[in-house]
Enzyme design. Structure first.
Site, PDB file in Angstrom:
ATOM      1  N   GLU A 222       6.908  -3.448  -3.293  1.00  0.00           N
ATOM      2  CA  GLU A 222       5.890  -2.280  -3.719  1.00  0.00           C
ATOM      3  C   GLU A 222       6.780  -1.045  -3.755  1.00  0.00           C
ATOM      4  O   GLU A 222       7.285  -0.570  -2.833  1.00  0.00           O
ATOM      5  CB  GLU A 222       4.970  -2.293  -2.600  1.00  0.00           C
ATOM      6  CG  GLU A 222       3.931  -1.172  -2.864  1.00  0.00           C
ATOM      7  CD  GLU A 222       3.169  -0.734  -1.648  1.00  0.00           C
ATOM      8  OE1 GLU A 222       2.087   0.004  -1.794  1.00  0.00           O
ATOM      9  OE2 GLU A 222       3.186  -1.286  -0.686  1.00  0.00           O
TER      10      GLU A 222
ATOM     11  N   GLU B 284      -6.471   0.226   0.561  1.00  0.00           N
ATOM     12  CA  GLU B 284      -5.670   0.874   1.712  1.00  0.00           C
ATOM     13  C   GLU B 284      -5.814   2.379   1.480  1.00  0.00           C
ATOM     14  O   GLU B 284      -5.115   2.916   0.730  1.00  0.00           O
ATOM     15  CB  GLU B 284      -4.242   0.360   1.203  1.00  0.00           C
ATOM     16  CG  GLU B 284      -3.109   0.752   2.424  1.00  0.00           C
ATOM     17  CD  GLU B 284      -1.762   0.662   1.723  1.00  0.00           C
ATOM     18  OE1 GLU B 284      -1.028  -0.215   2.622  1.00  0.00           O
ATOM     19  OE2 GLU B 284      -1.351   1.036   0.790  1.00  0.00           O
TER      20      GLU B 284
END
EC number: 5.3.1.22
Length: 270
Positions: free
Chosen positions: A149, A248
């Site tokens: 990521e 998130e």
């Protein structure tokens, strides 16, 4: 095709101090899956019992961050820490197997304090590629997908090594393993590069997981900000994305009060 959403319980339901209680709260709110950064302070057997009782899937966990107190945030690209990365990977796989979790975010880590990014970039990339190949072999034995990521260096973490989808795609090309994919966090991609439509379309074959938060506040997708999430959700549906979309973000108020934007999707998953 309707998108599937999972609650990131490292960010959501933080009103509750214990992860087992956050699992229960996520299920009560209508989620059928959750993700989390680090669950390693909680016994995996306890987590498994709660997630089975709640009927939840654990969609994603991260590899251990290293020593957070000393500024570490992953070890995958940190030269000289290969053994510790592999030990952390073994721990992550242990938890993933206990929880039937099929995705692990393999954290790259930060540029060492005092080092210039340009001076260490080649060595860190070589370390990351080597560690990702090792991880790919380990994860393949367990049927688990590895993810990398990009994290933005403009707001969130100025020292994080992996910071753009373009850098991540180049590294994935060098790793050349089908079970290592790209984690699209819309928040980070927008801050670092924008051009979301073209980047999502370009890198869609590499994407193995998605996460969302509004920019720049990192709050609910329907909060004030610069990203049109209804458009992006439609784009992902048109492209045929069938994985989870991780929530998130930092709730503006209570987690429950901020879930109006996702209710329709959660009802479709029932």
């Amino acid at each position: 095709m309707s998108l599937r959403f999972c609650a990131n319980i490292s960010w959501l339901f933080a009103e509750l101090p214990e992860f087992p209680r956050r699992l229960q709260a996520a299920a009560s709110a209508g989620f059928r899956a959750v993700e989390a950064a680090w669950l390693y302070d909680t016994d995996p057997g306890d987590l498994r019992r709660v997630k089975e009782q709640a009927g939840l899937e654990i969609a994603l966990i991260n590899t251990p961050p290293g020593d957070l107190k000393h500024g570490e945030l992953g070890l995958g690209a940190v030269p000289g820490r290969e053994l510790e990365f592999r030990q952390g990977l073994t721990q992550a796989i242990h938890y993933a197997k206990a929880l039937d979790c099929k995705r692990i975010h393999l954290m790259a880590g930060r540029v060492p304090a005092g080092a210039q990014r340009a001076a260490v970039a080649m060595e860190m990339e070589a370390t990351f590629v080597q560690n990702l190949r090792h991880a790919a072999d380990m994860l393949a034995k367990e049927g688990i997908l590895g993810l990398i990521e990009p994290i933005n260096t403009r707001i969130t973490d100025p020292q994080y090594f992996l910071n753009s989808p373009h850098q991540a795609a180049a590294i994935l090309q060098k790793v050349d393993r089908p079970n290592i994919k790209l984690q699209l966090d819309v928040y980070h991609w927008q801050i670092m590069d924008g051009n979301l439509t073209m980047n999502i379309q370009k890198y869609f074959p590499l994407i193995g997981h998605v996460q969302v938060a509004q920019v720049p506040g990192r709050h609910e997708p329907d909060s004030a900000g610069e990203v049109s999430f209804p458009y992006l959700f439609s784009l992902l549906e048109e492209l045929g994305y069938d994985g989870y979309v991780g929530c998130e973000y930092k709730p503006l108020g209570s987690t429950e009060a901020g879930l109006g934007w996702v209710r329709e999707y959660l009802e479709d998953q029932r």
